[in-house]
Design an enzyme around this catalytic site. Structure first.
Site, PDB file in Angstrom:
ATOM      1  N   ASP A  17       0.854  -1.194   0.000  1.00 27.43           N
ATOM      2  CA  ASP A  17       0.000   0.000   0.000  1.00 27.43           C
ATOM      3  C   ASP A  17       0.890   1.243   0.000  1.00 27.43           C
ATOM      4  O   ASP A  17       2.067   1.170   0.368  1.00 27.43           O
ATOM      5  CB  ASP A  17      -0.925   0.034   1.222  1.00 27.43           C
ATOM      6  CG  ASP A  17      -1.877   1.229   1.187  1.00 27.43           C
ATOM      7  OD1 ASP A  17      -2.455   1.498   0.117  1.00 27.43           O
ATOM      8  OD2 ASP A  17      -2.043   1.913   2.214  1.00 27.43           O
ATOM      9  N   SER A  18       0.304   2.364  -0.397  1.00 29.25           N
ATOM     10  CA  SER A  18       1.038   3.627  -0.340  1.00 29.25           C
ATOM     11  C   SER A  18       1.407   3.973   1.100  1.00 29.25           C
ATOM     12  O   SER A  18       2.351   4.712   1.336  1.00 29.25           O
ATOM     13  CB  SER A  18       0.163   4.741  -0.906  1.00 29.25           C
ATOM     14  OG  SER A  18      -1.001   4.880  -0.110  1.00 29.25           O
ATOM     15  N   CYS A  80      -4.333  -1.485  -2.141  1.00 26.82           N
ATOM     16  CA  CYS A  80      -4.501  -0.042  -2.339  1.00 26.82           C
ATOM     17  C   CYS A  80      -5.360   0.162  -3.579  1.00 26.82           C
ATOM     18  O   CYS A  80      -5.003  -0.321  -4.665  1.00 26.82           O
ATOM     19  CB  CYS A  80      -3.127   0.585  -2.532  1.00 26.82           C
ATOM     20  SG  CYS A  80      -3.157   2.341  -2.926  1.00 26.82           S
ATOM     21  N   GLU A 165      -4.178   9.367   8.360  1.00 25.25           N
ATOM     22  CA  GLU A 165      -2.717   9.237   8.545  1.00 25.25           C
ATOM     23  C   GLU A 165      -2.248  10.080   9.732  1.00 25.25           C
ATOM     24  O   GLU A 165      -1.212   9.801  10.320  1.00 25.25           O
ATOM     25  CB  GLU A 165      -1.976   9.644   7.266  1.00 25.25           C
ATOM     26  CG  GLU A 165      -2.206   8.716   6.080  1.00 25.25           C
ATOM     27  CD  GLU A 165      -1.166   7.590   5.956  1.00 25.25           C
ATOM     28  OE1 GLU A 165      -0.023   7.784   6.362  1.00 25.25           O
ATOM     29  OE2 GLU A 165      -1.532   6.509   5.432  1.00 25.25           O
ATOM     30  N   CYS A 199     -11.330   2.858  -0.614  1.00 28.83           N
ATOM     31  CA  CYS A 199      -9.963   3.205  -0.200  1.00 28.83           C
ATOM     32  C   CYS A 199      -9.679   2.391   1.048  1.00 28.83           C
ATOM     33  O   CYS A 199     -10.499   2.365   1.979  1.00 28.83           O
ATOM     34  CB  CYS A 199      -9.860   4.704   0.096  1.00 28.83           C
ATOM     35  SG  CYS A 199      -8.286   5.156   0.865  1.00 28.83           S
ATOM     36  N   HIS A 201      -7.832   2.826   3.473  1.00 33.33           N
ATOM     37  CA  HIS A 201      -7.734   3.580   4.734  1.00 33.33           C
ATOM     38  C   HIS A 201      -9.107   3.747   5.397  1.00 33.33           C
ATOM     39  O   HIS A 201      -9.194   3.918   6.607  1.00 33.33           O
ATOM     40  CB  HIS A 201      -7.205   4.992   4.475  1.00 33.33           C
ATOM     41  CG  HIS A 201      -5.735   5.098   4.280  1.00 33.33           C
ATOM     42  ND1 HIS A 201      -5.089   4.575   3.195  1.00 33.33           N
ATOM     43  CD2 HIS A 201      -4.771   5.686   5.046  1.00 33.33           C
ATOM     44  CE1 HIS A 201      -3.788   4.852   3.283  1.00 33.33           C
ATOM     45  NE2 HIS A 201      -3.582   5.517   4.401  1.00 33.33           N
TER      46      HIS A 201
HETATM   47  N1  DGL Z   1      -5.054   3.272   0.673  1.00 33.88           N
HETATM   48  C1  DGL Z   1      -5.086   3.880  -0.598  1.00 33.88           C
HETATM   49  C2  DGL Z   1      -6.276   3.410  -1.398  1.00 33.88           C
HETATM   50  O1  DGL Z   1      -6.859   2.378  -1.099  1.00 33.88           O
HETATM   51  C3  DGL Z   1      -5.065   5.398  -0.673  1.00 33.88           C
HETATM   52  C4  DGL Z   1      -4.086   6.137   0.105  1.00 33.88           C
HETATM   53  C5  DGL Z   1      -3.391   7.224  -0.655  1.00 33.88           C
HETATM   54  O2  DGL Z   1      -4.017   8.198  -1.105  1.00 33.88           O
HETATM   55  O3  DGL Z   1      -2.198   7.059  -0.778  1.00 33.88           O
HETATM   56  O4  DGL Z   1      -6.647   4.059  -2.344  1.00 33.88           O
END
Ligand code: DGL
Length: 280
Positions: A17-18, A80, A165, A199, A201
């Protein structure tokens, strides 16, 4: 390029993931498939990806995938949505044939879309996601392929990842940014009965979201869906299954400092996490 000899040595499953969002996917994968070994890689130094261009997300994701291959992974899950939306297809079609035809990279969008028709009754589905995922139209295209009778309305939420975050997602300040997007989405389509959290997150912001969502709306989070889909994939691909080691271990790598990763990751996983710094 992956080392030739390593291409036959079994290794862990990679989850990328990012940042921290993929931990919500890894957590459910480990519940479903605890016997496998996992490497988690968070590109925390370059997060968020959600507001970056197609080319940059593709480049960053490819670097991380190659790193996971170099660390012995034969199978990598992009935990992600932004990377799945902007990089997965190019990596599968253009890069894997050049790197190693036997390795695989899977994303989170297809498995999420596959369950939609079991959930929505009105066939009006909403989605909250990063600007990058919304702009890519990846969900729309996948839905049109599988369920052309489902109508998707998307709402980009650029502030939600930074709130999460920074551990501000349950604070009173978060209410404003959540209510705003709930109102926008439901004003666009009042018949929505199902919302995708597109997403990885976003499961963390769910308690705030539930304060503003009408009770009849079902919310789809991705962790369990992706975990079940991975089980099916491994059941159907015994050759790949044999290339995945099974000692039940997990190692976390971050492109940020180890201390920062550990403190935030423990919020996502509700357990103490030790990480290793890595340069891409
Ligand atoms: N967790 C990432 C997703 O599912 C997004 C996080 C980011 O913007 O880096 O899209």
């Amino acid at each position: 390029m992956a080392n030739k000899d390593m291409s036959i040595v079994p290794g862990p499953i990679g989850v990328f993931d990012s940042g921290y969002g993929g931990l919500t996917i890894l957590d459910k994968i480990r519940n479903e498939l605890p016997e496998y070994d996992y490497i988690y890689l968070g590109d925390n130094a370059r997060t968020p990806y959600g507001t970056r261009s197609f080319d940059v997300v593709y480049q960053y994701t490819l670097e991380s995938v190659k790193k996971l291959f170099d660390m012995g992974c034969h199978l990598v899950i992009l935990g992600c949505n932004t990377a799945s939306a902007k990089a997965l297809r190019s990596i599968q079609q253009h890069d894997l044939p050049l790197i190693d035809k036997e390795r695989r990279v899977l994303g989170v969008i297809r498995p999420t879309v596959e369950v939609l028709d079991q959930v929505t009754v009105t066939k009006h589905v909403g989605m909250f996601a990063t600007p990058g995922t919304v702009k890519s139209d990846s969900y729309l295209l996948e839905i049109q392929k599988l369920f052309p009778d489902i109508r998707l309305t998307s709402e980009a939420c650029p502030m939600w990842v930074p709130l999460i975050e920074n551990n501000e997602h349950l604070s009173p300040g978060a209410d404003y940014f959540v209510k705003q997007h709930v109102d926008n989405l439901l004003n666009l389509d009042a018949k929505i009965d199902t919302i995708i959290l597109g997403c990885t997150h976003y499961p963390l912001i769910l308690p705030t979201l539930l304060k503003f969502l009408p009770k009849h709306i079902r919310v789809i989070t991705q962790g369990e869906i992706v975990a079940k889909s991975l089980r099916t994939y491994l059941d159907n691909h015994p050759k790949m299954r044999k290339k995945c080691t099974t000692k039940g271990s997990v190692v976390y790598y971050t492109t940020e400092t180890v201390e920062k990763f550990a403190s935030m990751a423990s919020i996502f996983l509700k357990e103490h996490v030790l990480a290793v710094n890595i340069q891409l």
